[in-house]
Design a protein around this motif. Structure first.
Motif, PDB file in Angstrom:
ATOM      1  N   ARG A 262       0.833  -1.887  -0.303  1.00 39.39           N
ATOM      2  CA  ARG A 262      -0.176  -0.412  -0.184  1.00 39.39           C
ATOM      3  C   ARG A 262       1.094   0.942   0.234  1.00 39.39           C
ATOM      4  NH1 ARG A 262      -5.583  -0.643   2.209  1.00 39.39           N
ATOM      5  NH2 ARG A 262      -5.976  -3.030   2.182  1.00 39.39           N
ATOM      6  N   ASP A 263       1.967   1.353   0.569  1.00 43.61           N
ATOM      7  CA  ASP A 263       3.143   2.401   0.553  1.00 43.61           C
ATOM      8  C   ASP A 263       3.408   3.135  -0.588  1.00 43.61           C
ATOM      9  OD1 ASP A 263       2.170   2.867   3.554  1.00 43.61           O
ATOM     10  OD2 ASP A 263       3.886   1.560   4.182  1.00 43.61           O
ATOM     11  N   ARG A 264       3.742   1.349  -1.118  1.00 41.70           N
ATOM     12  CA  ARG A 264       4.768   1.613  -1.983  1.00 41.70           C
ATOM     13  C   ARG A 264       4.147   2.469  -3.518  1.00 41.70           C
ATOM     14  NH1 ARG A 264       6.485  -3.297  -2.283  1.00 41.70           N
ATOM     15  NH2 ARG A 264       5.094  -4.216  -4.092  1.00 41.70           N
ATOM     16  N   ILE A 265       2.404   1.246  -3.250  1.00 39.65           N
ATOM     17  CA  ILE A 265       1.507   2.145  -4.002  1.00 39.65           C
ATOM     18  C   ILE A 265       0.878   4.134  -3.989  1.00 39.65           C
ATOM     19  CG2 ILE A 265      -1.016   2.367  -5.314  1.00 39.65           C
ATOM     20  CD1 ILE A 265      -0.805  -0.595  -4.141  1.00 39.65           C
ATOM     21  N   ILE A 266       1.235   4.033  -2.953  1.00 41.36           N
ATOM     22  CA  ILE A 266       0.968   5.458  -2.819  1.00 41.36           C
ATOM     23  C   ILE A 266       2.290   6.407  -3.102  1.00 41.36           C
ATOM     24  CG2 ILE A 266       0.126   7.279  -1.272  1.00 41.36           C
ATOM     25  CD1 ILE A 266      -1.764   5.364   0.194  1.00 41.36           C
ATOM     26  N   LYS A 267       3.114   6.607  -2.325  1.00 40.83           N
ATOM     27  CA  LYS A 267       4.908   7.191  -3.074  1.00 40.83           C
ATOM     28  C   LYS A 267       4.942   6.732  -3.895  1.00 40.83           C
ATOM     29  CE  LYS A 267       6.662   6.285   2.282  1.00 40.83           C
ATOM     30  NZ  LYS A 267       7.311   5.868   3.139  1.00 40.83           N
ATOM     31  N   SER A 268       4.874   5.794  -5.109  1.00 39.20           N
ATOM     32  CA  SER A 268       5.172   5.740  -6.503  1.00 39.20           C
ATOM     33  C   SER A 268       4.781   6.961  -6.894  1.00 39.20           C
ATOM     34  CB  SER A 268       4.901   4.542  -6.932  1.00 39.20           C
ATOM     35  OG  SER A 268       3.713   3.678  -7.412  1.00 39.20           O
ATOM     36  N   ARG A 269       3.089   6.926  -6.978  1.00 39.48           N
ATOM     37  CA  ARG A 269       2.383   8.233  -7.714  1.00 39.48           C
ATOM     38  C   ARG A 269       2.699   9.200  -6.473  1.00 39.48           C
ATOM     39  NH1 ARG A 269       0.376   3.361  -7.840  1.00 39.48           N
ATOM     40  NH2 ARG A 269      -0.794   2.820  -9.564  1.00 39.48           N
ATOM     41  N   VAL A 270       2.585   9.575  -5.721  1.00 37.93           N
ATOM     42  CA  VAL A 270       3.104  11.538  -5.295  1.00 37.93           C
ATOM     43  C   VAL A 270       3.899  11.149  -5.395  1.00 37.93           C
ATOM     44  CG1 VAL A 270       2.739  12.191  -2.517  1.00 37.93           C
ATOM     45  CG2 VAL A 270       0.769  10.657  -3.004  1.00 37.93           C
ATOM     46  N   GLU A 271       5.254  11.214  -5.186  1.00 39.54           N
ATOM     47  CA  GLU A 271       6.492  11.150  -4.937  1.00 39.54           C
ATOM     48  C   GLU A 271       6.744  12.283  -6.274  1.00 39.54           C
ATOM     49  OE1 GLU A 271       9.468   8.322  -3.412  1.00 39.54           O
ATOM     50  OE2 GLU A 271       8.251   9.456  -0.833  1.00 39.54           O
ATOM     51  N   MET A 272       6.622  10.879  -7.774  1.00 40.02           N
ATOM     52  CA  MET A 272       7.045  11.048  -8.554  1.00 40.02           C
ATOM     53  C   MET A 272       6.355  12.359  -9.441  1.00 40.02           C
ATOM     54  SD  MET A 272       8.686  10.699 -11.549  1.00 40.02           S
ATOM     55  CE  MET A 272       8.463   8.957 -11.596  1.00 40.02           C
ATOM     56  N   THR A 273       5.048  12.872  -8.648  1.00 38.04           N
ATOM     57  CA  THR A 273       4.559  13.953  -8.873  1.00 38.04           C
ATOM     58  C   THR A 273       5.210  14.901  -7.984  1.00 38.04           C
ATOM     59  OG1 THR A 273       1.962  12.718  -9.387  1.00 38.04           O
ATOM     60  CG2 THR A 273       2.357  15.159  -9.447  1.00 38.04           C
ATOM     61  N   GLU A 274       5.207  14.584  -6.897  1.00 41.57           N
ATOM     62  CA  GLU A 274       6.127  16.099  -6.573  1.00 41.57           C
ATOM     63  C   GLU A 274       7.686  16.605  -6.921  1.00 41.57           C
ATOM     64  OE1 GLU A 274       4.321  15.299  -2.231  1.00 41.57           O
ATOM     65  OE2 GLU A 274       6.363  14.234  -2.691  1.00 41.57           O
ATOM     66  N   ALA A 275       7.868  14.922  -7.657  1.00 42.39           N
ATOM     67  CA  ALA A 275       9.313  15.558  -8.254  1.00 42.39           C
ATOM     68  C   ALA A 275       9.227  16.117  -9.468  1.00 42.39           C
ATOM     69  CB  ALA A 275       9.798  13.812  -8.597  1.00 42.39           C
ATOM     70  N   LEU A 276       7.977  16.051 -10.361  1.00 47.71           N
ATOM     71  CA  LEU A 276       7.550  16.828 -11.901  1.00 47.71           C
ATOM     72  C   LEU A 276       7.923  18.240 -11.418  1.00 47.71           C
ATOM     73  CD1 LEU A 276       5.451  14.438 -13.333  1.00 47.71           C
ATOM     74  CD2 LEU A 276       7.168  15.154 -14.322  1.00 47.71           C
ATOM     75  N   HIS A 277       7.078  18.077  -9.878  1.00 49.13           N
ATOM     76  CA  HIS A 277       6.204  19.460 -10.062  1.00 49.13           C
ATOM     77  C   HIS A 277       7.971  20.813  -9.755  1.00 49.13           C
ATOM     78  CE1 HIS A 277       4.120  22.207  -6.959  1.00 49.13           C
ATOM     79  NE2 HIS A 277       4.298  23.447  -7.697  1.00 49.13           N
ATOM     80  N   VAL A 279      10.840  19.832 -11.054  1.00 47.37           N
ATOM     81  CA  VAL A 279      10.947  19.717 -12.238  1.00 47.37           C
ATOM     82  C   VAL A 279      10.228  21.434 -13.211  1.00 47.37           C
ATOM     83  CG1 VAL A 279      11.019  18.982 -15.039  1.00 47.37           C
ATOM     84  CG2 VAL A 279      11.850  17.589 -12.699  1.00 47.37           C
ATOM     85  N   VAL A 280       9.568  21.121 -12.811  1.00 50.11           N
ATOM     86  CA  VAL A 280       8.842  22.652 -13.893  1.00 50.11           C
ATOM     87  C   VAL A 280       8.664  23.686 -12.831  1.00 50.11           C
ATOM     88  CG1 VAL A 280       5.766  23.767 -13.604  1.00 50.11           C
ATOM     89  CG2 VAL A 280       6.350  21.597 -14.306  1.00 50.11           C
ATOM     90  N   LYS A 281       9.752  23.601 -11.285  1.00 48.34           N
ATOM     91  CA  LYS A 281       9.933  25.358 -11.324  1.00 48.34           C
ATOM     92  C   LYS A 281      11.199  25.629 -11.671  1.00 48.34           C
ATOM     93  CE  LYS A 281       7.216  24.597  -6.577  1.00 48.34           C
ATOM     94  NZ  LYS A 281       7.799  24.951  -4.954  1.00 48.34           N
ATOM     95  N   ARG A 282      12.430  24.950 -12.726  1.00 42.89           N
ATOM     96  CA  ARG A 282      13.066  25.967 -12.553  1.00 42.89           C
ATOM     97  C   ARG A 282      13.473  25.460 -14.411  1.00 42.89           C
ATOM     98  NH1 ARG A 282      15.124  19.397 -11.542  1.00 42.89           N
ATOM     99  NH2 ARG A 282      15.950  18.488 -13.286  1.00 42.89           N
ATOM    100  N   LEU A 283      11.860  25.046 -14.544  1.00 40.20           N
ATOM    101  CA  LEU A 283      11.865  25.329 -16.225  1.00 40.20           C
ATOM    102  C   LEU A 283      12.016  26.765 -16.200  1.00 40.20           C
ATOM    103  CD1 LEU A 283      10.102  22.268 -17.852  1.00 40.20           C
ATOM    104  CD2 LEU A 283      12.365  22.373 -17.799  1.00 40.20           C
ATOM    105  N   GLU A 284      12.876  26.657 -17.738  1.00 39.50           N
ATOM    106  CA  GLU A 284      12.621  28.526 -18.203  1.00 39.50           C
ATOM    107  C   GLU A 284      11.572  27.922 -19.016  1.00 39.50           C
ATOM    108  OE1 GLU A 284      16.574  28.906 -20.368  1.00 39.50           O
ATOM    109  OE2 GLU A 284      17.370  29.315 -17.573  1.00 39.50           O
ATOM    110  N   HIS A 285      11.598  27.339 -19.564  1.00 41.43           N
ATOM    111  CA  HIS A 285      10.371  27.087 -20.567  1.00 41.43           C
ATOM    112  C   HIS A 285       9.169  26.250 -19.926  1.00 41.43           C
ATOM    113  CE1 HIS A 285       7.455  27.391 -24.131  1.00 41.43           C
ATOM    114  NE2 HIS A 285       7.493  25.818 -24.272  1.00 41.43           N
ATOM    115  N   LYS A 286       8.248  26.680 -18.900  1.00 45.94           N
ATOM    116  CA  LYS A 286       7.233  26.096 -18.797  1.00 45.94           C
ATOM    117  C   LYS A 286       6.462  25.662 -19.823  1.00 45.94           C
ATOM    118  CE  LYS A 286       8.360  27.702 -14.581  1.00 45.94           C
ATOM    119  NZ  LYS A 286       9.564  27.377 -13.116  1.00 45.94           N
ATOM    120  N   PRO A 287       6.088  24.389 -19.103  1.00 45.52           N
ATOM    121  CA  PRO A 287       5.293  23.642 -20.283  1.00 45.52           C
ATOM    122  C   PRO A 287       3.702  24.057 -20.052  1.00 45.52           C
ATOM    123  CG  PRO A 287       5.560  22.009 -18.194  1.00 45.52           C
ATOM    124  CD  PRO A 287       6.337  23.284 -18.430  1.00 45.52           C
TER     125      PRO A 287
END
Length: 497
Positions: A262-277, A279-287
């Motif tokens: 259960r922990d792996r199911i949730i963390k894999s999704r939340v942590e990946m999405t937070e990591a994308l956040h 990435v977006v913050k540091r991109l000069e050209h925002k998606p």
């Protein structure tokens, strides 16, 4: 041929062949449903036919003269076909290491059989032509059962080869129509069942795709050209990313929901999405947009209620997973990025996913209803889902949650009936709820027995056209069924929009 060593080698060959067929050909590789393996299936079919003849001959006959020479040619033909098969396999697919080892052992063992058999065949070939009836007790019985088994799989492989042309996938470039080109798209989960097809559609349409994967070995399955990375740190601030499609997450229905799972199911999704956040913050050209995965499990288990994007959820583990995943995705909207969250139903396709795991059991007569069979299943054909993703990327006015399901959900009993019909098989088994719950716990109760009746209200309001709105015709199409289904009159119960 009363040689216990030779019969032992034949027995080993039979059981290694059975292992290869069930574990690799029918299990991990699912060759019967891979259109690309048409020639390999034909080679398997012919080889298994020869094996059936060989086993029956060993079991009950002693061929002399011309018949012994004929048996020798059959054994030689089997060697030639096997070598041809090895070349074809290496050219068309990546074999698991277990299959390579098993093939090596089968080859060595077959060579040992021929070494023991050669002097016997030579002696028989010098005798007057005749077929002498023999019996070796339980050795003959074992060889007869083996002959029947390989004959069945010979027919299956030859029929599957004939079906291959009917299950070929549509042109992937057509799935990305309407998306301005060229786009630079970052896809997480791009080597999965949905992601592979999305990448294929985007690349075929001239878009530039970067795929994040945890395992570079899976990149062999991707359409090219594509950029593959294993860490989001490889995305630099100056890189251009026009859209992000976030599909990454630990599989939810592949085992017991232990606390660790259960922990792996949730963390894999939340942590990946937070990591994308980040990435977006540091991109000069925002998606321009983030298309993030979720699932109809967000609604919980709701019985007969028709669920639209405005419906409230009910408590369930699947709701907890989806709610936390969606919350992480919606945080990215603070960066002035359009966020669309796809609440995806059961995604159906023959080369992976839930349907793929059911095909072999149904083909061998093991299909049946789960529980009462009254529970609703909200589904979507995979190419329709790819079109939904592209639609969400292209429509600049679209944001928020979006139900990604076909407009006509079905009950489990109808799903069972339609799949059995498409495969021309009976489906008379019944898997009681208590048994599934005892074996799989909450996973079975929420994903297999739970009822979720979802309507894609927002998609339909915007005029999105599903290529596969009804389950029966869709299953016939993607399974290469040889008959057409006439419309039924009981569809009124299914319409939910």
């Amino acid at each position: 041929m009363e040689n216990p060593v030779l019969w032992t080698l034949i027995s080993i060959q039979i059981f290694m062949g059975l292992y290869d067929t069930l574990v690799h050909h029918e299990g991990t590789e699912r060759l019967a449903w891979r259109a690309s393996q048409k020639l390999e299936l034909r080679l398997h079919g012919v080889r298994n036919f020869f094996y059936a003849l060989i086993f029956l001959c060993f079991a009950w006959m002693e061929p002399h003269g011309a018949f012994a020479i004929s048996l020798g040619f059959v054994l030689l033909a089997e060697v030639i076909i096997t070598l041809w098969d090895f070349v074809e396999e290496d050219m068309t697919r990546k074999l698991p290491w277990t299959e390579r080892i098993n093939h090596t052992l089968l080859t060595l063992n077959y060579g040992a059989i021929l070494a023991f058999l050669a002097p016997v065949l030579w002696h028989w070939s010098l005798l007057p032509s005749a077929i002498i009836p023999v019996s070796y007790g339980w050795w003959s019985a074992m060889a007869t059962v083996a002959a029947l088994g390989v004959a069945i799989f010979s027919a299956r492989d030859l029929l599957a080869a004939a079906r291959s042309d009917r299950i070929g996938l549509a042109d992937p470039a057509n799935l990305a129509e309407g998306l301005p080109s060229p786009q630079h798209v970052l896809v997480t989960g791009g080597t999965g069942f949905i992601g592979r097809r999305l990448v294929e559609a985007l690349v075929s349409s001239g878009h530039h795709v970067t795929v994040l994967t945890r395992d570079l070995r899976n990149a062999d399955k991707l359409a090219h050209p594509v950029r593959v990375i294993t860490n989001l740190d490889r995305i630099h601030a100056s890189d251009r990313v026009d859209a992000i499609v976030n599909l990454a997450g630990d599989p939810i229905a592949n085992g017991l929901w232990t606390k660790k799972k259960r922990d792996r199911i949730i963390k894999s999704r939340v942590e990946m999405t937070e990591a994308l956040h980040k990435v977006v913050k540091r991109l000069e050209h925002k998606p321009e947009c983030l298309i993030s995965g979720s699932a109809i499990g967000w609604y919980g288990l709701r019985g007969e209620e028709v669920l639209t994007e405005e419906s409230a959820p009910a408590p369930a583990f699947t709701h907890e997973v989806c709610d936390r995943w969606e919350a992480a995705a919606n945080q990215i909207s603070a960066e002035n990025i359009r966020v669309v969250v796809l609440r995806i139903g059961l995604v159906l396709g023959v080369d992976d996913g839930m349907l793929a795991r059911l095909l072999a059991p149904f083909e061998f007569g093991g299909g049946g209803t789960m529980g009462t069979g009254r529970q609703w299943m909200s589904w979507i054909e995979r190419d329709d889902l790819i079109r939904v993703i592209v639609h969400a990327m292209a429509d600049e006015s679209l944001k928020g949650s979006l139900n990604a399901t076909a407009p006509e959900p079905v009950r489990n009993s109808e799903f069972t009936r339609d799949l059995a019909s498409a495969l021309h098989r009976p489906a008379f088994l019944h898997f009681p709820a208590w048994l599934l719950s005892a074996l799989l716990g909450d996973m079975a109760r929420e994903t297999m027995l739970g009822s979720v009746r979802v309507a894609p209200r927002r998609l339909l309001d915007r005029g999105f056209e599903f290529h596969h709105p009804e389950l029966g015709p869709m299953l016939e199409k993607i399974t290469g069924s040889t008959h057409a289904k006439t419309p039924r009159l009981d569809r009124q119960e299914h319409a939910v929009v």
